[in-house]
Design a protein around this motif. Sequence first.
Motif, PDB file in Angstrom:
ATOM      1  N   GLY A  83     -76.728  64.273 -39.162  1.00 45.09           N
ATOM      2  CA  GLY A  83     -77.976  63.969 -39.846  1.00 45.09           C
ATOM      3  C   GLY A  83     -77.819  63.695 -41.321  1.00 45.09           C
ATOM      4  N   MET A  84     -78.628  64.355 -42.127  1.00 47.98           N
ATOM      5  CA  MET A  84     -78.619  64.124 -43.572  1.00 47.98           C
ATOM      6  C   MET A  84     -77.450  64.788 -44.277  1.00 47.98           C
ATOM      7  SD  MET A  84     -82.519  63.750 -44.976  1.00 47.98           S
ATOM      8  CE  MET A  84     -83.306  65.142 -44.201  1.00 47.98           C
ATOM      9  N   MET A  85     -76.647  65.545 -43.566  1.00 50.17           N
ATOM     10  CA  MET A  85     -75.422  66.037 -44.175  1.00 50.17           C
ATOM     11  C   MET A  85     -74.526  64.869 -44.582  1.00 50.17           C
ATOM     12  SD  MET A  85     -74.596  69.371 -41.764  1.00 50.17           S
ATOM     13  CE  MET A  85     -72.848  69.159 -41.987  1.00 50.17           C
ATOM     14  N   GLN A  86     -74.689  63.738 -43.887  1.00 47.69           N
ATOM     15  CA  GLN A  86     -73.877  62.554 -44.174  1.00 47.69           C
ATOM     16  C   GLN A  86     -74.364  61.792 -45.403  1.00 47.69           C
ATOM     17  OE1 GLN A  86     -71.289  62.442 -42.120  1.00 47.69           O
ATOM     18  NE2 GLN A  86     -72.200  64.145 -40.986  1.00 47.69           N
ATOM     19  N   THR A  87     -75.643  61.944 -45.750  1.00 50.07           N
ATOM     20  CA  THR A  87     -76.213  61.185 -46.873  1.00 50.07           C
ATOM     21  C   THR A  87     -76.458  62.045 -48.105  1.00 50.07           C
ATOM     22  OG1 THR A  87     -78.468  61.576 -46.023  1.00 50.07           O
ATOM     23  CG2 THR A  87     -77.337  59.569 -45.289  1.00 50.07           C
ATOM     24  N   PHE A  88     -76.458  63.358 -47.959  1.00 50.66           N
ATOM     25  CA  PHE A  88     -76.683  64.319 -49.039  1.00 50.66           C
ATOM     26  C   PHE A  88     -75.667  64.083 -50.170  1.00 50.66           C
ATOM     27  CE2 PHE A  88     -76.971  69.252 -49.722  1.00 50.66           C
ATOM     28  CZ  PHE A  88     -77.659  69.054 -50.914  1.00 50.66           C
ATOM     29  N   SER A  89     -76.163  64.026 -51.395  1.00 50.48           N
ATOM     30  CA  SER A  89     -75.277  63.768 -52.531  1.00 50.48           C
ATOM     31  C   SER A  89     -74.247  64.867 -52.737  1.00 50.48           C
ATOM     32  CB  SER A  89     -76.099  63.581 -53.816  1.00 50.48           C
ATOM     33  OG  SER A  89     -76.949  64.690 -54.050  1.00 50.48           O
ATOM     34  N   SER A  90     -74.576  66.085 -52.362  1.00 52.31           N
ATOM     35  CA  SER A  90     -73.574  67.157 -52.390  1.00 52.31           C
ATOM     36  C   SER A  90     -72.758  67.075 -51.104  1.00 52.31           C
ATOM     37  CB  SER A  90     -74.249  68.526 -52.483  1.00 52.31           C
ATOM     38  OG  SER A  90     -73.298  69.566 -52.411  1.00 52.31           O
ATOM     39  N   LYS A  91     -71.472  67.235 -51.207  1.00 51.13           N
ATOM     40  CA  LYS A  91     -70.599  67.054 -50.044  1.00 51.13           C
ATOM     41  C   LYS A  91     -69.946  68.359 -49.600  1.00 51.13           C
ATOM     42  CE  LYS A  91     -71.566  62.728 -50.078  1.00 51.13           C
ATOM     43  NZ  LYS A  91     -72.544  62.222 -49.066  1.00 51.13           N
ATOM     44  N   GLU A  92     -70.592  69.479 -49.869  1.00 54.57           N
ATOM     45  CA  GLU A  92     -70.018  70.779 -49.521  1.00 54.57           C
ATOM     46  C   GLU A  92     -70.124  71.108 -48.037  1.00 54.57           C
ATOM     47  OE1 GLU A  92     -68.434  73.131 -51.355  1.00 54.57           O
ATOM     48  OE2 GLU A  92     -68.375  71.760 -53.061  1.00 54.57           O
ATOM     49  N   LEU A  93     -71.147  70.609 -47.363  1.00 58.12           N
ATOM     50  CA  LEU A  93     -71.380  70.951 -45.960  1.00 58.12           C
ATOM     51  C   LEU A  93     -70.539  70.052 -45.059  1.00 58.12           C
ATOM     52  CD1 LEU A  93     -75.257  71.372 -46.128  1.00 58.12           C
ATOM     53  CD2 LEU A  93     -73.512  73.168 -46.257  1.00 58.12           C
ATOM     54  N   ASP A  94     -69.775  70.668 -44.140  1.00 62.23           N
ATOM     55  CA  ASP A  94     -68.848  69.872 -43.323  1.00 62.23           C
ATOM     56  C   ASP A  94     -68.872  70.229 -41.844  1.00 62.23           C
ATOM     57  OD1 ASP A  94     -67.675  72.344 -43.346  1.00 62.23           O
ATOM     58  OD2 ASP A  94     -65.829  71.717 -44.372  1.00 62.23           O
ATOM     59  N   GLY A  95     -69.908  70.944 -41.410  1.00 64.13           N
ATOM     60  CA  GLY A  95     -70.002  71.256 -39.989  1.00 64.13           C
ATOM     61  C   GLY A  95     -69.219  72.475 -39.563  1.00 64.13           C
ATOM     62  N   THR A  96     -68.785  73.285 -40.517  1.00 69.06           N
ATOM     63  CA  THR A  96     -68.079  74.530 -40.175  1.00 69.06           C
ATOM     64  C   THR A  96     -68.960  75.736 -40.418  1.00 69.06           C
ATOM     65  OG1 THR A  96     -67.083  74.698 -42.386  1.00 69.06           O
ATOM     66  CG2 THR A  96     -65.823  73.515 -40.689  1.00 69.06           C
ATOM     67  N   GLY A  97     -70.275  75.559 -40.283  1.00 67.59           N
ATOM     68  CA  GLY A  97     -71.201  76.652 -40.538  1.00 67.59           C
ATOM     69  C   GLY A  97     -71.456  76.798 -42.024  1.00 67.59           C
ATOM     70  N   ILE A  98     -71.690  78.043 -42.454  1.00 68.95           N
ATOM     71  CA  ILE A  98     -71.896  78.330 -43.879  1.00 68.95           C
ATOM     72  C   ILE A  98     -70.794  79.296 -44.305  1.00 68.95           C
ATOM     73  CG2 ILE A  98     -73.483  79.114 -45.661  1.00 68.95           C
ATOM     74  CD1 ILE A  98     -75.789  78.692 -43.723  1.00 68.95           C
ATOM     75  N   LEU A  99     -69.987  78.889 -45.249  1.00 70.44           N
ATOM     76  CA  LEU A  99     -68.809  79.659 -45.661  1.00 70.44           C
ATOM     77  C   LEU A  99     -67.968  80.056 -44.448  1.00 70.44           C
ATOM     78  CD1 LEU A  99     -69.983  81.979 -48.599  1.00 70.44           C
ATOM     79  CD2 LEU A  99     -68.804  79.761 -48.698  1.00 70.44           C
ATOM     80  N   GLY A 100     -67.855  79.133 -43.508  1.00 71.37           N
ATOM     81  CA  GLY A 100     -67.035  79.364 -42.326  1.00 71.37           C
ATOM     82  C   GLY A 100     -67.667  80.237 -41.272  1.00 71.37           C
ATOM     83  N   LYS A 101     -68.879  80.679 -41.482  1.00 70.66           N
ATOM     84  CA  LYS A 101     -69.560  81.539 -40.503  1.00 70.66           C
ATOM     85  C   LYS A 101     -70.519  80.714 -39.656  1.00 70.66           C
ATOM     86  CE  LYS A 101     -69.297  85.641 -43.463  1.00 70.66           C
ATOM     87  NZ  LYS A 101     -68.310  86.358 -42.637  1.00 70.66           N
ATOM     88  N   ARG A 102     -70.436  80.886 -38.362  1.00 73.31           N
ATOM     89  CA  ARG A 102     -71.342  80.181 -37.448  1.00 73.31           C
ATOM     90  C   ARG A 102     -72.780  80.632 -37.707  1.00 73.31           C
ATOM     91  NH1 ARG A 102     -73.112  81.585 -32.151  1.00 73.31           N
ATOM     92  NH2 ARG A 102     -71.699  83.369 -32.194  1.00 73.31           N
ATOM     93  N   VAL A 103     -73.683  79.684 -37.729  1.00 73.95           N
ATOM     94  CA  VAL A 103     -75.083  79.970 -38.027  1.00 73.95           C
ATOM     95  C   VAL A 103     -75.838  80.327 -36.752  1.00 73.95           C
ATOM     96  CG1 VAL A 103     -77.206  79.105 -39.067  1.00 73.95           C
ATOM     97  CG2 VAL A 103     -74.983  78.375 -39.972  1.00 73.95           C
ATOM     98  N   GLU A 104     -76.486  81.476 -36.760  1.00 74.18           N
ATOM     99  CA  GLU A 104     -77.398  81.882 -35.700  1.00 74.18           C
ATOM    100  C   GLU A 104     -78.787  82.020 -36.308  1.00 74.18           C
ATOM    101  OE1 GLU A 104     -75.813  85.432 -33.955  1.00 74.18           O
ATOM    102  OE2 GLU A 104     -74.229  84.341 -32.882  1.00 74.18           O
ATOM    103  N   PHE A 105     -79.797  82.115 -35.455  1.00 77.60           N
ATOM    104  CA  PHE A 105     -81.148  82.234 -36.002  1.00 77.60           C
ATOM    105  C   PHE A 105     -82.051  83.036 -35.080  1.00 77.60           C
ATOM    106  CE2 PHE A 105     -81.170  78.382 -33.427  1.00 77.60           C
ATOM    107  CZ  PHE A 105     -82.384  78.415 -32.755  1.00 77.60           C
ATOM    108  N   VAL A 106     -83.082  83.599 -35.687  1.00 75.20           N
ATOM    109  CA  VAL A 106     -84.153  84.260 -34.954  1.00 75.20           C
ATOM    110  C   VAL A 106     -85.461  83.585 -35.365  1.00 75.20           C
ATOM    111  CG1 VAL A 106     -83.001  86.479 -34.661  1.00 75.20           C
ATOM    112  CG2 VAL A 106     -84.298  86.049 -36.747  1.00 75.20           C
ATOM    113  N   THR A 107     -86.467  83.659 -34.524  1.00 76.11           N
ATOM    114  CA  THR A 107     -87.752  83.033 -34.832  1.00 76.11           C
ATOM    115  C   THR A 107     -88.884  84.030 -34.669  1.00 76.11           C
ATOM    116  OG1 THR A 107     -88.320  82.260 -32.611  1.00 76.11           O
ATOM    117  CG2 THR A 107     -86.826  80.867 -33.900  1.00 76.11           C
ATOM    118  N   GLY A 108     -90.007  83.702 -35.254  1.00 76.80           N
ATOM    119  CA  GLY A 108     -91.204  84.520 -35.126  1.00 76.80           C
ATOM    120  C   GLY A 108     -92.444  83.656 -35.242  1.00 76.80           C
ATOM    121  N   ASP A 109     -93.576  84.227 -34.928  1.00 76.79           N
ATOM    122  CA  ASP A 109     -94.862  83.535 -34.959  1.00 76.79           C
ATOM    123  C   ASP A 109     -95.694  84.096 -36.113  1.00 76.79           C
ATOM    124  OD1 ASP A 109     -97.234  82.221 -34.512  1.00 76.79           O
ATOM    125  OD2 ASP A 109     -97.665  83.178 -32.585  1.00 76.79           O
ATOM    126  N   THR A 110     -95.968  83.263 -37.118  1.00 77.94           N
ATOM    127  CA  THR A 110     -96.804  83.710 -38.235  1.00 77.94           C
ATOM    128  C   THR A 110     -98.275  83.799 -37.849  1.00 77.94           C
ATOM    129  OG1 THR A 110     -97.340  81.501 -39.085  1.00 77.94           O
ATOM    130  CG2 THR A 110     -95.246  82.488 -39.806  1.00 77.94           C
TER     131      THR A 110
END
Length: 455
Positions: A83-110
Motif C-alpha cells: 500500500g502506501m508504505m511504497q509511496t510514503f516519503s519516509s522509508k523506514e517501514l519495510d514489512g518486518t513489523g515494527i522494530l522487528g516485532k510482528r504486529v498483533e491487534f485487539v478491537t473494541g466497540d466504542t
Amino acid sequence: MTKSNFTRRGVMKTGAVAGAGLATPTIFTSAVWAQGFTNEPTGDTVTLGFNVPQSGPYADEGADELRAFQLAVEHLNGEGDGGMMQTFSSKELDGTGILGKRVEFVTGDTQTKSDAARASARSMIEKDGAIMVSGGSSSGVAVAVQALCQEAGVIFMAGLTHANDTTGKDKKANGFRHFFNSYMSGAALAPILAAQYGTDRNAYYLTADYNWGYTTEQAVRESTEAAGWNTVNTVLTPLTQTDFSSYIAPVLQSDADVLVLVHYGGNMVNSLTNAVQFGLRERQANGKNFEIVVPLYSELMARGAGENIGGILGSQNWDWKLENELGAKYSGTNAFVQSFGTKYGFPPSQAAHTCYVQTLLYADAVQRAGSFNPCAVDEALSGFEFDGLGNGPTLYRADDHQCFKDVVVVRGKENPENEFDLVEIVEVTPTEQVTYAPDHPQFAGGSLGACNPGA
C-alpha cells in the motif's frame, strides 16, 4: 537499527471483538529511552488497540476504519502489496513489523459513547497490553480516550475526530490527530459558499449536541458571517435522534434560506432525508433557491443519503479520487485505493484513510525513534513533515499535534455513474488558507503538557 525478518500475519488476539523527500529523519538511540514504560513489548510481537464504533450512529464509519486497520497491519507485517508504505516519503517501514516485532491487534466497540469507549480502551491497555490505541468516529470519544491514554502512558493516534477540542482545549502530549478539524472546514467552505450562493444569506443551524457539533457550528458560522451571511437560529439536536421532523418544521417558519446540518453519519442521513421530505430542496425563500449545507460528510454518508445528497456542498479530509483527478501531488491515494479495493471490493472512505495513515505514522515514528517509548514517539512525530500518504505535503505541528494539509471541498453528484462515485471534488483548499495560530480563539485553553511514558 537492527531489524529481524518477521513476516507473519498480524492476528486478532483471542477474545477480542473483532513521495517527495519531506520526511525529516529523527535519530535516537534506544539507550536514550531505556527507562521502562507502559506495556513495553518484551517478546517478538507488539499489540495495537483499535477502538471503533461497531454499533450506534457512526457504525458505518467504524466498520470502514476496522477494515483499514486490518489492512495496515497486513502491510506492516509484509503481506499484500504494501500500500502506501511504497509511496510514503519516509522509508523506514519495510514489512518486518515494527522494530522487528510482528504486529498483533485487539478491537473494541466504542458504541459512539465516551464511557463505553474509555472502558474498551482501558481493557485493551490493562488486559491486552496495547501500546498504542487508535480509532473512533466521534470527537467526544476521541477526547475521552485521549485523556485516558495520557493518564495510562500510551500513545493515542486519533481516528475520525473533527472537533477543534481534540487538538485545542483538550489536546494531550500523548495524542495525535491526522484528521482535519472544524476550523479548517469553515475556512475552506465559506469562500465557496459565498461564491456559489451569494453573500446575502440567512442560515439556520441544526447541530449535534456534543463537542464536535459545537465547534463545527462555531467555525462555519464565524467564517460565513465574515463573508456576509446572517445566522437566523441555532438549534441543538440529540446524538440519539433518528427522526428530525420536529426540528425541520420550524425552519419553514423562519426567515432562513439556508439550512446547515451539523450532523454526521446516520444522523446526517436521517436529517437530510427529513429536510427533503419537507420540500426544502424545492423551496424558495427571500427570492432565492433554498440551499442545504453539510459541513462534514463522506462517501459513506452520501451512499446512505442516496439521491438526496445531489448538489450539496461539504468538506472532506480526503477523497479516493484525488490522485486521479488532481495529479501526483496526492500520491499514495491510488496505492491505498488499489490495496483496499482488492481486499474489500470497494473504495475506502476518509475514515478508512485516516486510520490507515495513523497506523503507518505511528509505526514509522517508532522505527525512526528506535523505541516504543511514548516519549520517543512524541519527539519523532512532533514537527514531522511527510508526503506520499494521499494528502500531499503534511506537517504534524509540534505545538498541538494537529496535521496541516490541503482540505477537500466536495459536492454530491446529481447523476452518479455508480454507487461508489457519489461525490465530486469542487476545490482543494491549500494548506495555508486553513492554517491558524496555536492560540487562535477557537482553540483557546488547555495545554499540551508533557508526554507520559507511564510505568
